[in-house]
Scaffold this motif. Structure first.
Motif, PDB file in Angstrom:
ATOM      1  N   THR A   3      48.343  62.494  47.838  1.00  0.00           N
ATOM      2  CA  THR A   3      49.462  63.116  47.129  1.00  0.00           C
ATOM      3  C   THR A   3      49.032  63.536  45.731  1.00  0.00           C
ATOM      4  O   THR A   3      48.393  62.774  45.000  1.00  0.00           O
ATOM      5  N   MET A   4      49.400  64.761  45.369  1.00  0.00           N
ATOM      6  CA  MET A   4      49.064  65.299  44.050  1.00  0.00           C
ATOM      7  C   MET A   4      50.342  65.676  43.308  1.00  0.00           C
ATOM      8  O   MET A   4      51.388  65.862  43.916  1.00  0.00           O
ATOM      9  N   ARG A   5      50.213  65.806  42.015  1.00  0.00           N
ATOM     10  CA  ARG A   5      51.317  66.309  41.194  1.00  0.00           C
ATOM     11  C   ARG A   5      51.043  67.788  40.939  1.00  0.00           C
ATOM     12  O   ARG A   5      50.009  68.146  40.346  1.00  0.00           O
ATOM     13  N   ILE A   6      51.951  68.636  41.404  1.00  0.00           N
ATOM     14  CA  ILE A   6      51.777  70.088  41.321  1.00  0.00           C
ATOM     15  C   ILE A   6      52.814  70.666  40.373  1.00  0.00           C
ATOM     16  O   ILE A   6      54.011  70.401  40.518  1.00  0.00           O
ATOM     17  N   ALA A   7      52.354  71.460  39.420  1.00  0.00           N
ATOM     18  CA  ALA A   7      53.275  72.139  38.510  1.00  0.00           C
ATOM     19  C   ALA A   7      53.329  73.619  38.857  1.00  0.00           C
ATOM     20  O   ALA A   7      52.284  74.276  38.972  1.00  0.00           O
ATOM     21  N   LEU A  16      59.980  80.125  43.153  1.00  0.00           N
ATOM     22  CA  LEU A  16      60.924  79.266  43.856  1.00  0.00           C
ATOM     23  C   LEU A  16      60.587  79.148  45.338  1.00  0.00           C
ATOM     24  O   LEU A  16      60.806  78.096  45.947  1.00  0.00           O
ATOM     25  N   ILE A  17      60.041  80.209  45.924  1.00  0.00           N
ATOM     26  CA  ILE A  17      59.597  80.131  47.324  1.00  0.00           C
ATOM     27  C   ILE A  17      58.472  79.113  47.459  1.00  0.00           C
ATOM     28  O   ILE A  17      58.472  78.270  48.360  1.00  0.00           O
ATOM     29  N   ILE A  22      56.636  73.492  48.803  1.00  0.00           N
ATOM     30  CA  ILE A  22      56.025  72.220  48.389  1.00  0.00           C
ATOM     31  C   ILE A  22      57.001  71.074  48.600  1.00  0.00           C
ATOM     32  O   ILE A  22      56.656  70.022  49.152  1.00  0.00           O
ATOM     33  N   GLN A  23      58.237  71.282  48.164  1.00  0.00           N
ATOM     34  CA  GLN A  23      59.259  70.236  48.232  1.00  0.00           C
ATOM     35  C   GLN A  23      59.585  69.843  49.671  1.00  0.00           C
ATOM     36  O   GLN A  23      59.755  68.659  49.979  1.00  0.00           O
ATOM     37  N   GLU A  24      59.665  70.832  50.560  1.00  0.00           N
ATOM     38  CA  GLU A  24      60.151  70.577  51.920  1.00  0.00           C
ATOM     39  C   GLU A  24      59.053  70.304  52.935  1.00  0.00           C
ATOM     40  O   GLU A  24      59.311  69.667  53.959  1.00  0.00           O
ATOM     41  N   GLN A  25      57.830  70.771  52.658  1.00  0.00           N
ATOM     42  CA  GLN A  25      56.780  70.681  53.677  1.00  0.00           C
ATOM     43  C   GLN A  25      55.605  69.787  53.308  1.00  0.00           C
ATOM     44  O   GLN A  25      54.678  69.634  54.115  1.00  0.00           O
ATOM     45  N   THR A  26      55.612  69.198  52.114  1.00  0.00           N
ATOM     46  CA  THR A  26      54.495  68.342  51.711  1.00  0.00           C
ATOM     47  C   THR A  26      55.013  67.048  51.086  1.00  0.00           C
ATOM     48  O   THR A  26      56.216  66.902  50.813  1.00  0.00           O
ATOM     49  N   SER A  27      54.089  66.143  50.839  1.00  0.00           N
ATOM     50  CA  SER A  27      54.429  64.899  50.143  1.00  0.00           C
ATOM     51  C   SER A  27      54.017  64.968  48.677  1.00  0.00           C
ATOM     52  O   SER A  27      54.101  63.969  47.951  1.00  0.00           O
ATOM     53  N   HIS A  28      53.551  66.149  48.222  1.00  0.00           N
ATOM     54  CA  HIS A  28      53.135  66.293  46.834  1.00  0.00           C
ATOM     55  C   HIS A  28      54.336  66.208  45.888  1.00  0.00           C
ATOM     56  O   HIS A  28      55.456  66.576  46.258  1.00  0.00           O
ATOM     57  N   GLN A  29      54.082  65.745  44.690  1.00  0.00           N
ATOM     58  CA  GLN A  29      55.116  65.679  43.659  1.00  0.00           C
ATOM     59  C   GLN A  29      55.187  67.037  42.954  1.00  0.00           C
ATOM     60  O   GLN A  29      54.170  67.538  42.463  1.00  0.00           O
ATOM     61  N   LEU A  30      56.366  67.613  42.907  1.00  0.00           N
ATOM     62  CA  LEU A  30      56.543  68.948  42.345  1.00  0.00           C
ATOM     63  C   LEU A  30      57.210  68.886  40.982  1.00  0.00           C
ATOM     64  O   LEU A  30      58.182  68.161  40.776  1.00  0.00           O
ATOM     65  N   VAL A 201      50.761  77.054  49.623  1.00  0.00           N
ATOM     66  CA  VAL A 201      51.002  75.615  49.704  1.00  0.00           C
ATOM     67  C   VAL A 201      49.998  74.945  50.637  1.00  0.00           C
ATOM     68  O   VAL A 201      49.516  73.838  50.363  1.00  0.00           O
ATOM     69  N   ARG A 202      49.632  75.594  51.732  1.00  0.00           N
ATOM     70  CA  ARG A 202      48.613  75.016  52.599  1.00  0.00           C
ATOM     71  C   ARG A 202      47.264  74.934  51.885  1.00  0.00           C
ATOM     72  O   ARG A 202      46.476  74.015  52.114  1.00  0.00           O
TER      73      ARG A 202
END
Length: 310
Positions: A3-7, A16-17, A22-30, A201-202
């Motif tokens: 898990t990464m923190r993504i800005a 926003l897309i 990121i929010q819905e399809q990954t475990s990364h912190q947005l 995102v991938r």
């Protein structure tokens, strides 16, 4: 990849897309960075941080603990964002490109909006931060009802309104850069903003980012693009100007002599198209890396977008 923190810097439609994906399809912190407070996004569960791009301390504070920055801001704010990312140890940075290959952009391009300077700064800091330019060609949304501006993308570019680029699907007119300098049909790669978000995102989980990452929804000639719109609209074009680079440059000279800046920007975009700036090998690199992502075709997207519009 852990898990990464993504800005994500910016709140335009593309930002926003990407953020939603990121929010819905990954475990990364947005983390979404915005110049203004975003109570609406916060109420939807997004973490947002208000930043002052004139204050390096403000930006650095926002980037603490961030692994990757995806930027959709341009000009001086993006330069300050890069400097803050380097100062805080951000590992990777994706600048606000999302178009054709940067290497094909002419010096002094009026459509640049400070992007060349951002790439130069990232090159200067290449030993400290990894970066890539996401290349998607022309966004389908350029041809949407009310244009890119309806999606809050490229609003200040000068070519974001309906009918500003190649064709006006409402009035069925076109100024089409159909031929390249060798009188061959000019070709463009196009991708929907939604599919750009999926590919970007991938790519977050890739171990290494090359200097460019291409993606493509559909590669087509400008001539075929005109034909597709005609078929989808079920109407003939009432007026089409067929152009090659020499004719477009002549018209650009006339627009410059007349001081018509909006027309100059539209012509620069057409010249760039005829010169192959938005064309690259298809499928793109990310298409090959992630074959499970099947981008929407332009015809399908266009039909859905214009359904019911007279």
């Amino acid at each position: 990849m852990s898990t990464m923190r993504i800005a994500v810097a910016g709140t335009c439609g593309l930002a926003l897309i990407i953020s939603r994906e990121i929010q819905e399809q990954t475990s990364h912190q947005l983390l979404i960075l915005s110049r203004t407070p975003q109570p609406g996004l916060i109420s939807q569960g997004y973490q947002c941080q208000t930043v002052d791009y004139n204050d390096p301390t403000s930006i650095q504070h926002s980037l603490m603990g961030v692994d990757t920055v995806i930027s959709t801001v341009t000009g001086t704010p993006q330069l300050r964002l890069i400097e803050a990312a380097v100062a805080t140890g951000v590992r990777r940075f994706a600048p606000a490109e999302f178009e054709g290959r940067p290497s094909l952009r002419m010096v002094g391009d009026p459509l640049d909006r400070g992007r060349a300077a951002a790439l130069a700064l990232l090159q200067h800091y290449r030993r400290h931060i990894q970066s890539t330019a996401f290349i998607c060609g022309v966004l389908y949304e350029r041809f949407s009802v009310h244009g890119l501006a309806a999606h809050r993308i490229g609003v200040n570019s000068g070519i974001a309104n309906e009918g500003d680029y190649i064709l006006d699907a409402r009035n069925m007119t076109a100024q089409a850069p159909v031929y390249d300098a060798n009188n061959n049909f000019s070709t463009i790669c196009m991708t929907s903003a939604y599919d750009v978000g999926r590919f970007v995102v991938r790519a977050l989980d890739m171990v290494h980012w090359p200097s460019e990452l291409t993606m493509c929804g559909e590669r087509t000639t400008v001539n075929s693009l005109i034909h597709t719109v005609k078929q989808c609209r079920g109407r003939d074009f009432t007026h089409v100007q067929w152009h090659n680079p020499d004719l477009l440059k002549y018209e650009l000279t006339l627009a410059q002599l007349a001081g018509d800046v909006p027309r100059q920007k539209r012509l620069f975009a057409l010249i760039a198209t005829a010169e192959g700036r938005y064309d690259f090998e298809s499928p793109g690199y990310l298409n090959a890396q992630f074959p499970d992502i099947q981008p929407e075709s332009f015809g399908s997207w266009f039909t859905r977008n214009w359904q019911g519009v007279p």
